[in-house]
Design a protein around this motif. Sequence first.
Motif, short mmCIF file in Angstrom:
data_model
loop_
_atom_site.label_atom_id
_atom_site.label_comp_id
_atom_site.label_asym_id
_atom_site.label_seq_id
_atom_site.Cartn_x
_atom_site.Cartn_y
_atom_site.Cartn_z
N LEU A 63 0.83 -1.20 0.00
CA LEU A 63 0.00 0.00 0.00
C LEU A 63 0.87 1.25 0.00
O LEU A 63 0.55 2.24 -0.68
N GLY A 64 1.98 1.20 0.74
CA GLY A 64 2.90 2.33 0.77
C GLY A 64 3.50 2.65 -0.59
O GLY A 64 3.79 3.81 -0.89
N LYS A 65 3.69 1.62 -1.41
CA LYS A 65 4.22 1.86 -2.77
C LYS A 65 3.12 2.29 -3.73
O LYS A 65 3.34 3.12 -4.60
N LEU A 66 1.93 1.70 -3.57
CA LEU A 66 0.85 1.98 -4.51
C LEU A 66 0.24 3.37 -4.30
O LEU A 66 -0.20 3.99 -5.26
N THR A 67 0.20 3.82 -3.06
CA THR A 67 -0.46 5.10 -2.77
C THR A 67 0.15 6.25 -3.57
O THR A 67 -0.59 6.94 -4.29
N PRO A 68 1.44 6.48 -3.51
CA PRO A 68 1.97 7.59 -4.32
C PRO A 68 2.02 7.26 -5.81
O PRO A 68 1.80 8.15 -6.64
N ALA A 74 -8.02 8.72 0.04
CA ALA A 74 -8.28 8.18 1.38
C ALA A 74 -9.41 7.16 1.33
O ALA A 74 -9.45 6.22 2.13
N VAL A 75 -10.33 7.32 0.40
CA VAL A 75 -11.44 6.38 0.25
C VAL A 75 -10.96 5.06 -0.37
O VAL A 75 -11.46 3.99 -0.02
N GLN A 76 -10.00 5.13 -1.27
CA GLN A 76 -9.51 3.93 -1.96
C GLN A 76 -8.56 3.09 -1.11
O GLN A 76 -8.52 1.88 -1.26
N LYS A 77 -7.80 3.72 -0.24
CA LYS A 77 -6.77 3.01 0.52
C LYS A 77 -7.29 1.80 1.30
O LYS A 77 -6.70 0.71 1.19
N PRO A 78 -8.38 1.92 2.06
CA PRO A 78 -8.84 0.74 2.80
C PRO A 78 -9.27 -0.41 1.89
O PRO A 78 -9.04 -1.58 2.19
N GLY A 79 -9.88 -0.08 0.76
CA GLY A 79 -10.30 -1.11 -0.18
C GLY A 79 -9.11 -1.83 -0.80
O GLY A 79 -9.11 -3.05 -0.92
N VAL A 80 -8.10 -1.07 -1.18
CA VAL A 80 -6.89 -1.67 -1.75
C VAL A 80 -6.19 -2.52 -0.68
O VAL A 80 -5.78 -3.66 -0.96
N LEU A 81 -6.08 -2.00 0.52
CA LEU A 81 -5.44 -2.76 1.60
C LEU A 81 -6.20 -4.06 1.87
O LEU A 81 -5.58 -5.12 2.03
#
Length: 151
Positions: A63-68, A74-81
């Motif tokens: 997630l740390g690599k995909l986010t940037p 902020a809405v997508q992060k929990p779903g991706v995680l």
Amino acid sequence: MKQFIAIVILMALAGSAALAQSSLPKSAPAPASAPKPTAAAPQVLDAAKAQGFDVKSMANSILGKLTPALGLSAVQKPGVLNAVTGFLTDKSGIMGLAKTDKAAYATKFAGLQNGLLGKLKTILSVAQYTKFLGLKPKTNDVTNVLSQLFF
């Protein structure tokens, strides 16, 4: 021991699926907002960690690599995680096959990966998804955590 791990994984997945369905309202479809990450059973994560495969840490690194790289909101992060954690948990259950039955591993991995990609398609925009596919390492590079998603 492998059978025990497989049973624990199956029980955890069945339990989380039942819990996820039972918490939905009967008259309304599932909300379109970001899903909360499901907690994998501690026994499953501990078993994977004992094999040198720390699902939680690896999912957070991914997630740390995909986010940037993808500009995740902020809405997508929990779903991706959630999608990545589920994939890695399932992958940890078949890793033994990579050494004993490469064909079975490849078949099962392809199914898991297709499930992950299907989930990501619903979370990411078309541009983000295309960019995600472009992040695939050329080879299984142990220094690139994204290799875990593709190999």
